[in-house]
Design an enzyme around this catalytic site. Sequence first.
Site, PDB file in Angstrom:
ATOM      1  N   GLY A 194     -17.617   7.532   0.256  1.00  0.00           N
ATOM      2  CA  GLY A 194     -16.575   6.545  -0.034  1.00  0.00           C
ATOM      3  C   GLY A 194     -16.779   5.960  -1.414  1.00  0.00           C
ATOM      4  O   GLY A 194     -16.137   6.372  -2.384  1.00  0.00           O
TER       5      GLY A 194
ATOM      6  N   GLU B  39     -10.012   1.070  -2.761  1.00  0.00           N
ATOM      7  CA  GLU B  39      -9.885   1.078  -4.237  1.00  0.00           C
ATOM      8  C   GLU B  39     -11.095   0.434  -4.902  1.00  0.00           C
ATOM      9  O   GLU B  39     -10.965  -0.250  -5.913  1.00  0.00           O
ATOM     10  CB  GLU B  39      -8.621   0.321  -4.663  1.00  0.00           C
TER      11      GLU B  39
ATOM     12  N   THR C  82     -14.962  -1.234  -3.502  1.00  0.00           N
ATOM     13  CA  THR C  82     -15.325  -2.458  -2.775  1.00  0.00           C
ATOM     14  C   THR C  82     -15.672  -3.567  -3.767  1.00  0.00           C
ATOM     15  O   THR C  82     -15.869  -3.329  -4.967  1.00  0.00           O
ATOM     16  CB  THR C  82     -16.561  -2.214  -1.886  1.00  0.00           C
TER      17      THR C  82
ATOM     18  N   SER D  93       0.835  -1.210   0.000  1.00  0.00           N
ATOM     19  CA  SER D  93       0.000   0.000   0.000  1.00  0.00           C
ATOM     20  C   SER D  93       0.866   1.255   0.000  1.00  0.00           C
ATOM     21  O   SER D  93       0.563   2.228  -0.703  1.00  0.00           O
ATOM     22  CB  SER D  93      -0.910   0.038   1.232  1.00  0.00           C
TER      23      SER D  93
HETATM   24  C1  LIG Z   1      -7.009   0.924   5.213  1.00  0.00           C
HETATM   25  C2  LIG Z   1      -7.659   1.836   4.211  1.00  0.00           C
HETATM   26  C3  LIG Z   1      -6.870   2.687   3.437  1.00  0.00           C
HETATM   27  C4  LIG Z   1      -7.463   3.553   2.530  1.00  0.00           C
HETATM   28  N1  LIG Z   1      -6.678   4.456   1.809  1.00  0.00           N
HETATM   29  C5  LIG Z   1      -7.287   5.411   1.060  1.00  0.00           C
HETATM   30  C6  LIG Z   1      -6.498   6.459   0.435  1.00  0.00           C
HETATM   31  O1  LIG Z   1      -5.260   6.462   0.508  1.00  0.00           O
HETATM   32  N2  LIG Z   1      -7.150   7.451  -0.236  1.00  0.00           N
HETATM   33  C7  LIG Z   1      -8.520   7.486  -0.343  1.00  0.00           C
HETATM   34  O2  LIG Z   1      -9.029   8.422  -0.942  1.00  0.00           O
HETATM   35  N3  LIG Z   1      -9.279   6.517   0.231  1.00  0.00           N
HETATM   36  C8  LIG Z   1      -8.694   5.490   0.936  1.00  0.00           C
HETATM   37  N4  LIG Z   1      -9.468   4.516   1.530  1.00  0.00           N
HETATM   38  C9  LIG Z   1     -10.920   4.610   1.452  1.00  0.00           C
HETATM   39  C10 LIG Z   1     -11.570   3.510   0.633  1.00  0.00           C
HETATM   40  O3  LIG Z   1     -11.336   3.702  -0.723  1.00  0.00           O
HETATM   41  C11 LIG Z   1     -13.070   3.495   1.021  1.00  0.00           C
HETATM   42  O4  LIG Z   1     -13.150   2.940   2.323  1.00  0.00           O
HETATM   43  C12 LIG Z   1     -13.889   2.690   0.039  1.00  0.00           C
HETATM   44  O5  LIG Z   1     -14.015   3.353  -1.182  1.00  0.00           O
HETATM   45  C13 LIG Z   1     -15.320   2.408   0.601  1.00  0.00           C
HETATM   46  O6  LIG Z   1     -15.896   3.569   1.068  1.00  0.00           O
HETATM   47  P1  LIG Z   1     -16.579   3.588   2.520  1.00  0.00           P
HETATM   48  O7  LIG Z   1     -15.604   3.039   3.492  1.00  0.00           O
HETATM   49  O8  LIG Z   1     -17.076   4.965   2.745  1.00  0.00           O
HETATM   50  O9  LIG Z   1     -17.759   2.548   2.420  1.00  0.00           O
HETATM   51  P2  LIG Z   1     -19.221   2.831   1.795  1.00  0.00           P
HETATM   52  O10 LIG Z   1     -19.102   3.484   0.469  1.00  0.00           O
HETATM   53  O11 LIG Z   1     -20.060   3.480   2.833  1.00  0.00           O
HETATM   54  O12 LIG Z   1     -19.721   1.333   1.577  1.00  0.00           O
HETATM   55  C14 LIG Z   1     -20.184   0.508   2.651  1.00  0.00           C
HETATM   56  C15 LIG Z   1     -20.768  -0.755   2.049  1.00  0.00           C
HETATM   57  O13 LIG Z   1     -21.891  -0.425   1.216  1.00  0.00           O
HETATM   58  C16 LIG Z   1     -21.706  -0.979  -0.070  1.00  0.00           C
HETATM   59  N5  LIG Z   1     -22.316  -0.130  -1.081  1.00  0.00           N
HETATM   60  C17 LIG Z   1     -22.150   1.219  -1.253  1.00  0.00           C
HETATM   61  N6  LIG Z   1     -22.881   1.634  -2.301  1.00  0.00           N
HETATM   62  C18 LIG Z   1     -23.504   0.539  -2.817  1.00  0.00           C
HETATM   63  C19 LIG Z   1     -24.357   0.316  -3.938  1.00  0.00           C
HETATM   64  N7  LIG Z   1     -24.709   1.297  -4.772  1.00  0.00           N
HETATM   65  N8  LIG Z   1     -24.781  -0.952  -4.165  1.00  0.00           N
HETATM   66  C20 LIG Z   1     -24.402  -1.979  -3.369  1.00  0.00           C
HETATM   67  N9  LIG Z   1     -23.599  -1.828  -2.311  1.00  0.00           N
HETATM   68  C21 LIG Z   1     -23.161  -0.584  -2.036  1.00  0.00           C
HETATM   69  C22 LIG Z   1     -20.196  -1.047  -0.238  1.00  0.00           C
HETATM   70  O14 LIG Z   1     -19.825  -1.968  -1.255  1.00  0.00           O
HETATM   71  C23 LIG Z   1     -19.761  -1.486   1.152  1.00  0.00           C
HETATM   72  O15 LIG Z   1     -19.924  -2.880   1.298  1.00  0.00           O
HETATM   73  C24 LIG Z   1      -8.871   3.570   2.389  1.00  0.00           C
HETATM   74  C25 LIG Z   1      -9.639   2.675   3.146  1.00  0.00           C
HETATM   75  C26 LIG Z   1      -9.056   1.818   4.032  1.00  0.00           C
HETATM   76  C27 LIG Z   1      -9.918   0.884   4.845  1.00  0.00           C
END
Ligand SMILES: Cc1cc2nc3c(=O)[nH]c(=O)nc-3n(C[C@H](O)[C@H](O)[C@H](O)COP(=O)(O)OP(=O)(O)OC[C@H]3O[C@@H](n4cnc5c(N)ncnc54)[C@H](O)[C@@H]3O)c2cc1C
Length: 388
Positions: free
Chosen positions: A141, A367, A369, A95
């Site tokens: 996210g 990157e 889900t 990462s």
């Molecule tokens: C350790 C770590 C490092 C990271 N590093 C970076 C970084 O360097 N830069 C950066 O910008 N981001 C970073 N991220 C953020 C990461 O990209 C987000 O966590 C990811 O995009 C998911 O967003 P969220 O956590 O807000 O989950 P959410 O978007 O809230 O999603 C929660 C759940 O709902 C589901 N879901 C959402 N929408 C839908 C839909 N339309 N249909 C069906 N299911 C849905 C998702 O698949 C997931 O299972 C990092 C995350 C982690 C955990």
Amino acid sequence: MSTSPFDLFAIDRLLTDEEREMRDVVRTFVERRIKPEVGDWFDTGQLPARELALELGELGVLGMHLEGYGCAGTSAVAYGLACTELEAGDSGIRSLVSVQGSLAMFAIHHFGSEEHKQQWLPEMAAGRSIGCFGLTEPDFGSNPAGMRTTARRDGDDWVLNGSKMWITNGSIADVAVVWARTDDGIRGFVVPTDTPGFSANDIHKKLSLRASVTSELVLQDVRLPADAMLPHAKGLRGPLSCLNEARFGIAFGTVGAGRDCLEAAISYSVDRVQFDRPIAGYQLTQKKLADMTLEVGKSMLLALHLGRLKDEHVLTAEQVSLGKLNNVRTALETARTCRGILGGNGITLEYPVIRHMNNLESVVTYEGTEEMHTLVIGQALTDLPAFR
Ligand SMILES: Cc1cc2nc3c(=O)[nH]c(=O)nc-3n(C[C@H](O)[C@H](O)[C@H](O)COP(=O)(O)OP(=O)(O)OC[C@H]3O[C@@H](n4cnc5c(N)ncnc54)[C@H](O)[C@@H]3O)c2cc1C
């Protein structure tokens, strides 16, 4: 004499001499520098990131697939193979390298001005400057289009306000590539992290990617000169194309995590005796080992295929989704099965398996889900977007 999983697939025959050589250099580094220590880094949640960045810079893996400005300019396959070896060490180390090279450096390299490139890329390639990439927000996210961080004009300057969440390398970064909403749509900004109003707070109590720094970025009236904006990225396409680069590295990287778990499980099960025989001698165990070898080997073949497409400049975003979705899923399932084969020992940091397993719980989320990549593929197949 037993055969290793990749040897069964004769993977080496698909690589050039140069690719094998480069892979071996990274593998040796991981064996010497990462594997002996990473269990402790994970345990304490402390990563010697500055030191490692310099060593990774010397190894030549930071922004290695980019051309010029101190970057190695290797093929995409060579970069992918480096990711495989780094992630065989730990997803946190991969990462660090992915965020530096595929997100922060790629954004500057592709969308920055000549001055941005001259100022940052050679330092970042050497590991003397660390970069981070701020797209995700606390409330946005999977759907970054809704972001609330703003950049507004004040005279010639830009003034940024908002917050970014889950940002890898956040608190150790010298430069942050921050995406913000402007009157002209979403734009990217190169933000030196010593700019007044910028702060980063680490996220604690993580049970995954503990050998990696993850932070919240806070931007409070961060004033930047007019030329801080990335001139060539307009709209979400900019950050999404950076994510595509990083996802490509993940498709290769996770094969390494899966391979490392599988090798640990094979070695453990050959030595571990229960009911007077090595557990590897039982058919149920052999079925698990054979099934995992099939899946991990196939995921390597898929990664290599995508790598060759990328080197021919014909790789599409949907194909990257195939790779990310399949290979993270395979690695995670492999890690879980290997954890079981190790029995009680499988829950300790004496073996790499549960560390990989927990790390992959982040990799499956960041990157894009699993669900997002499924929807990308669904849309490609049906022409019907099912995101909302
Ligand atoms: C350790 C770590 C490092 C990271 N590093 C970076 C970084 O360097 N830069 C950066 O910008 N981001 C970073 N991220 C953020 C990461 O990209 C987000 O966590 C990811 O995009 C998911 O967003 P969220 O956590 O807000 O989950 P959410 O978007 O809230 O999603 C929660 C759940 O709902 C589901 N879901 C959402 N929408 C839908 C839909 N339309 N249909 C069906 N299911 C849905 C998702 O698949 C997931 O299972 C990092 C995350 C982690 C955990």
